[in-house]
Design a protein around this motif. Structure first.
Motif, PDB file in Angstrom:
ATOM      1  N   MET A   1     -19.747  -0.226  14.419  1.00  0.00           N
ATOM      2  CA  MET A   1     -19.550   0.492  13.160  1.00  0.00           C
ATOM      3  C   MET A   1     -18.557  -0.259  12.280  1.00  0.00           C
ATOM      4  O   MET A   1     -17.548  -0.764  12.741  1.00  0.00           O
ATOM      5  CB  MET A   1     -19.043   1.895  13.458  1.00  0.00           C
ATOM      6  N   SER A   2     -18.858  -0.329  11.027  1.00  0.00           N
ATOM      7  CA  SER A   2     -18.014  -1.025  10.071  1.00  0.00           C
ATOM      8  C   SER A   2     -16.776  -0.194   9.762  1.00  0.00           C
ATOM      9  O   SER A   2     -16.812   1.032   9.809  1.00  0.00           O
ATOM     10  CB  SER A   2     -18.814  -1.273   8.791  1.00  0.00           C
ATOM     11  N   GLY A   3     -15.684  -0.874   9.445  1.00  0.00           N
ATOM     12  CA  GLY A   3     -14.448  -0.171   9.136  1.00  0.00           C
ATOM     13  C   GLY A   3     -13.548  -0.981   8.230  1.00  0.00           C
ATOM     14  O   GLY A   3     -13.838  -2.131   7.893  1.00  0.00           O
ATOM     15  N   PRO A   4     -12.415  -0.389   7.844  1.00  0.00           N
ATOM     16  CA  PRO A   4     -11.534  -1.020   6.873  1.00  0.00           C
ATOM     17  C   PRO A   4     -10.811  -2.264   7.385  1.00  0.00           C
ATOM     18  O   PRO A   4     -10.140  -2.938   6.609  1.00  0.00           O
ATOM     19  CB  PRO A   4     -10.546   0.082   6.495  1.00  0.00           C
ATOM     20  N   HIS A   5     -10.954  -2.590   8.654  1.00  0.00           N
ATOM     21  CA  HIS A   5     -10.293  -3.788   9.188  1.00  0.00           C
ATOM     22  C   HIS A   5     -11.283  -4.874   9.586  1.00  0.00           C
ATOM     23  O   HIS A   5     -10.927  -5.822  10.289  1.00  0.00           O
ATOM     24  CB  HIS A   5      -9.392  -3.402  10.365  1.00  0.00           C
ATOM     25  N   ASP A   6     -12.529  -4.766   9.131  1.00  0.00           N
ATOM     26  CA  ASP A   6     -13.559  -5.746   9.493  1.00  0.00           C
ATOM     27  C   ASP A   6     -13.186  -7.178   9.134  1.00  0.00           C
ATOM     28  O   ASP A   6     -13.565  -8.112   9.837  1.00  0.00           O
ATOM     29  CB  ASP A   6     -14.885  -5.416   8.804  1.00  0.00           C
ATOM     30  N   PHE A   7     -12.487  -7.358   8.032  1.00  0.00           N
ATOM     31  CA  PHE A   7     -12.150  -8.713   7.583  1.00  0.00           C
ATOM     32  C   PHE A   7     -10.745  -9.152   7.988  1.00  0.00           C
ATOM     33  O   PHE A   7     -10.274 -10.190   7.514  1.00  0.00           O
ATOM     34  CB  PHE A   7     -12.340  -8.837   6.064  1.00  0.00           C
ATOM     35  N   ASP A   8     -10.098  -8.422   8.892  1.00  0.00           N
ATOM     36  CA  ASP A   8      -8.768  -8.834   9.346  1.00  0.00           C
ATOM     37  C   ASP A   8      -8.785 -10.240   9.941  1.00  0.00           C
ATOM     38  O   ASP A   8      -7.810 -10.982   9.826  1.00  0.00           O
ATOM     39  CB  ASP A   8      -8.204  -7.856  10.372  1.00  0.00           C
ATOM     40  N   PHE A   9      -9.890 -10.634  10.563  1.00  0.00           N
ATOM     41  CA  PHE A   9     -10.009 -11.969  11.143  1.00  0.00           C
ATOM     42  C   PHE A   9      -9.807 -13.062  10.103  1.00  0.00           C
ATOM     43  O   PHE A   9      -9.424 -14.193  10.423  1.00  0.00           O
ATOM     44  CB  PHE A   9     -11.394 -12.158  11.791  1.00  0.00           C
ATOM     45  N   PHE A  10     -10.065 -12.749   8.836  1.00  0.00           N
ATOM     46  CA  PHE A  10     -10.119 -13.759   7.786  1.00  0.00           C
ATOM     47  C   PHE A  10      -8.768 -14.021   7.117  1.00  0.00           C
ATOM     48  O   PHE A  10      -8.628 -14.984   6.373  1.00  0.00           O
ATOM     49  CB  PHE A  10     -11.162 -13.348   6.749  1.00  0.00           C
ATOM     50  N   HIS A  11      -7.778 -13.201   7.407  1.00  0.00           N
ATOM     51  CA  HIS A  11      -6.473 -13.380   6.774  1.00  0.00           C
ATOM     52  C   HIS A  11      -5.858 -14.704   7.215  1.00  0.00           C
ATOM     53  O   HIS A  11      -5.992 -15.102   8.366  1.00  0.00           O
ATOM     54  CB  HIS A  11      -5.532 -12.226   7.129  1.00  0.00           C
ATOM     55  N   GLY A  12      -5.206 -15.378   6.288  1.00  0.00           N
ATOM     56  CA  GLY A  12      -4.542 -16.646   6.598  1.00  0.00           C
ATOM     57  C   GLY A  12      -5.215 -17.822   5.915  1.00  0.00           C
ATOM     58  O   GLY A  12      -5.965 -17.668   4.947  1.00  0.00           O
ATOM     59  N   GLU A  13      -4.936 -19.019   6.450  1.00  0.00           N
ATOM     60  CA  GLU A  13      -5.402 -20.258   5.832  1.00  0.00           C
ATOM     61  C   GLU A  13      -6.505 -20.902   6.661  1.00  0.00           C
ATOM     62  O   GLU A  13      -6.474 -20.870   7.895  1.00  0.00           O
ATOM     63  CB  GLU A  13      -4.230 -21.223   5.672  1.00  0.00           C
ATOM     64  N   TRP A  14      -7.462 -21.508   5.948  1.00  0.00           N
ATOM     65  CA  TRP A  14      -8.643 -22.110   6.569  1.00  0.00           C
ATOM     66  C   TRP A  14      -8.971 -23.450   5.929  1.00  0.00           C
ATOM     67  O   TRP A  14      -8.697 -23.662   4.746  1.00  0.00           O
ATOM     68  CB  TRP A  14      -9.860 -21.199   6.370  1.00  0.00           C
ATOM     69  N   GLU A  15      -9.595 -24.315   6.707  1.00  0.00           N
ATOM     70  CA  GLU A  15     -10.283 -25.491   6.192  1.00  0.00           C
ATOM     71  C   GLU A  15     -11.764 -25.145   6.208  1.00  0.00           C
ATOM     72  O   GLU A  15     -12.242 -24.510   7.148  1.00  0.00           O
ATOM     73  CB  GLU A  15     -10.000 -26.710   7.065  1.00  0.00           C
ATOM     74  N   VAL A  16     -12.484 -25.548   5.162  1.00  0.00           N
ATOM     75  CA  VAL A  16     -13.856 -25.090   4.989  1.00  0.00           C
ATOM     76  C   VAL A  16     -14.799 -26.274   4.758  1.00  0.00           C
ATOM     77  O   VAL A  16     -14.603 -27.040   3.819  1.00  0.00           O
ATOM     78  CB  VAL A  16     -13.974 -24.122   3.790  1.00  0.00           C
ATOM     79  N   ARG A  17     -15.817 -26.365   5.604  1.00  0.00           N
ATOM     80  CA  ARG A  17     -16.875 -27.360   5.413  1.00  0.00           C
ATOM     81  C   ARG A  17     -18.053 -26.662   4.739  1.00  0.00           C
ATOM     82  O   ARG A  17     -18.600 -25.711   5.283  1.00  0.00           O
ATOM     83  CB  ARG A  17     -17.310 -27.940   6.750  1.00  0.00           C
ATOM     84  N   HIS A  18     -18.410 -27.148   3.564  1.00  0.00           N
ATOM     85  CA  HIS A  18     -19.521 -26.586   2.789  1.00  0.00           C
ATOM     86  C   HIS A  18     -20.762 -27.444   2.966  1.00  0.00           C
ATOM     87  O   HIS A  18     -20.681 -28.679   2.941  1.00  0.00           O
ATOM     88  CB  HIS A  18     -19.198 -26.607   1.285  1.00  0.00           C
ATOM     89  N   ARG A  19     -21.906 -26.776   3.094  1.00  0.00           N
ATOM     90  CA  ARG A  19     -23.220 -27.402   2.964  1.00  0.00           C
ATOM     91  C   ARG A  19     -23.973 -26.545   1.956  1.00  0.00           C
ATOM     92  O   ARG A  19     -24.135 -25.343   2.157  1.00  0.00           O
ATOM     93  CB  ARG A  19     -23.967 -27.425   4.295  1.00  0.00           C
ATOM     94  N   ARG A  20     -24.412 -27.185   0.860  1.00  0.00           N
ATOM     95  CA  ARG A  20     -25.040 -26.437  -0.226  1.00  0.00           C
ATOM     96  C   ARG A  20     -26.294 -27.176  -0.688  1.00  0.00           C
ATOM     97  O   ARG A  20     -26.274 -28.391  -0.880  1.00  0.00           O
ATOM     98  CB  ARG A  20     -24.027 -26.315  -1.364  1.00  0.00           C
ATOM     99  N   ARG A  21     -27.378 -26.420  -0.866  1.00  0.00           N
ATOM    100  CA  ARG A  21     -28.620 -27.026  -1.352  1.00  0.00           C
ATOM    101  C   ARG A  21     -28.439 -27.516  -2.788  1.00  0.00           C
ATOM    102  O   ARG A  21     -27.762 -26.869  -3.597  1.00  0.00           O
ATOM    103  CB  ARG A  21     -29.776 -26.029  -1.316  1.00  0.00           C
ATOM    104  N   THR A  22     -29.095 -28.611  -3.098  1.00  0.00           N
ATOM    105  CA  THR A  22     -29.035 -29.135  -4.459  1.00  0.00           C
ATOM    106  C   THR A  22     -29.836 -28.272  -5.417  1.00  0.00           C
ATOM    107  O   THR A  22     -29.569 -28.263  -6.613  1.00  0.00           O
ATOM    108  CB  THR A  22     -29.517 -30.599  -4.507  1.00  0.00           C
ATOM    109  N   ASP A  23     -30.808 -27.512  -4.896  1.00  0.00           N
ATOM    110  CA  ASP A  23     -31.565 -26.528  -5.675  1.00  0.00           C
ATOM    111  C   ASP A  23     -31.601 -25.245  -4.847  1.00  0.00           C
ATOM    112  O   ASP A  23     -32.247 -25.194  -3.800  1.00  0.00           O
ATOM    113  CB  ASP A  23     -32.981 -27.025  -5.950  1.00  0.00           C
ATOM    114  N   PHE A  24     -30.910 -24.219  -5.304  1.00  0.00           N
ATOM    115  CA  PHE A  24     -30.738 -22.983  -4.525  1.00  0.00           C
ATOM    116  C   PHE A  24     -32.045 -22.260  -4.204  1.00  0.00           C
ATOM    117  O   PHE A  24     -32.079 -21.428  -3.311  1.00  0.00           O
ATOM    118  CB  PHE A  24     -29.824 -22.012  -5.267  1.00  0.00           C
ATOM    119  N   LEU A  25     -33.103 -22.534  -4.952  1.00  0.00           N
ATOM    120  CA  LEU A  25     -34.366 -21.821  -4.741  1.00  0.00           C
ATOM    121  C   LEU A  25     -35.428 -22.655  -4.028  1.00  0.00           C
ATOM    122  O   LEU A  25     -36.479 -22.133  -3.679  1.00  0.00           O
ATOM    123  CB  LEU A  25     -34.917 -21.315  -6.079  1.00  0.00           C
ATOM    124  N   ASP A  26     -35.164 -23.935  -3.797  1.00  0.00           N
ATOM    125  CA  ASP A  26     -36.142 -24.839  -3.194  1.00  0.00           C
ATOM    126  C   ASP A  26     -35.778 -25.120  -1.738  1.00  0.00           C
ATOM    127  O   ASP A  26     -34.810 -25.833  -1.467  1.00  0.00           O
ATOM    128  CB  ASP A  26     -36.200 -26.147  -3.988  1.00  0.00           C
TER     129      ASP A  26
END
Length: 158
Positions: free
Chosen positions: A1-26
Motif C-alpha cells: 500500500m502506498s503511503g506518505p513515506h514512499d519516497f523517503d528512499f530518495f532523500h539525499g544526493e545522487w549521481e544519475v546516469r541518463h539514457r534518453r531516446r533521440t526521438d521520444f516517440l520512435d
C-alpha cells in the motif's frame, strides 16, 4: 500500500546516469547518454519532497515536486525544466510493493501522449526511473528516458 513515506528512499544526493531516446516517440531511434547530479529533500513530514537535477553537459536543470494526497492515497509528480520554466502536467499513481507507477496525459511534438513513470530497483544506494509515452491510449508504450541513480558517496543518506 502506498503511503506518505514512499519516497523517503530518495532523500539525499545522487549521481544519475541518463539514457534518453533521440526521438521520444520512435522506438527505433538511438539513445544518448549523459550524467547528472540530483539532490532531494523532504517536506510535510515526508508527504512531499522536491528534487533538483543538475545536468551541466546539457545546460539545464530539472525539478520535481512530489505531493502525497492522503485522501486518494496517491502521489502527484510535477516536473519542470529550467529550459521552459513551466510545470508539465502531473502524473499520478502509487507504489505497490517495491514498484511505483504513475500516469498522466501530455503532448509531445504536437501529439497527445499518455505518459508513464515507473520507479523500481529501489535500495539504500540505488533507484531507477523510467519514462514511457503511448500515442494509442496505453495499448503500446515507447520507453524513452531511463535514469539510474546511485548514491553520490556510495552510502545511504542519513
Amino acid at each position: 500500500m502506498s503511503g506518505p513515506h514512499d519516497f523517503d528512499f530518495f532523500h539525499g544526493e545522487w549521481e544519475v546516469r541518463h539514457r534518453r531516446r533521440t526521438d521520444f516517440l520512435d522506438p527505433d531511434s538511438g539513445w544518448e547518454e549523459f550524467w547528472a547530479t540530483s539532490r532531494c529533500w523532504s517536506l510535510f513530514d515526508g508527504a512531499a519532497n522536491i528534487d533538483e537535477l543538475d545536468v551541466p553537459s546539457q545546460g539545464w536543470k530539472g525539478l520535481t515536486l512530489r505531493l502525497y494526497d492522503r485522501e486518494t492515497e496517491q502521489w502527484s509528480l510535477n516536473w519542470s525544466s529550467s529550459r521552459s520554466g513551466r510545470l508539465f502536467p502531473p502524473v499520478t499513481g502509487r507504489f505497490e510493493g517495491e514498484r511505483g507507477e504513475f500516469h498522466g496525459d501530455d503532448t509531445h511534438d504536437g501529439k497527445e501522449v499518455r505518459v508513464r513513470f515507473v520507479w523500481s530497483g529501489i535500495s539504500d544506494i540505488t533507484a531507477r526511473w523510467e519514462q514511457a509515452f503511448s500515442v494509442d491510449g496505453g495499448e503500446t508504450w515507447v520507453t524513452n528516458w531511463v535514469m539510474d541513480f546511485g548514491r553520490a558517496s556510495g552510502t545511504p543518506a542519513p
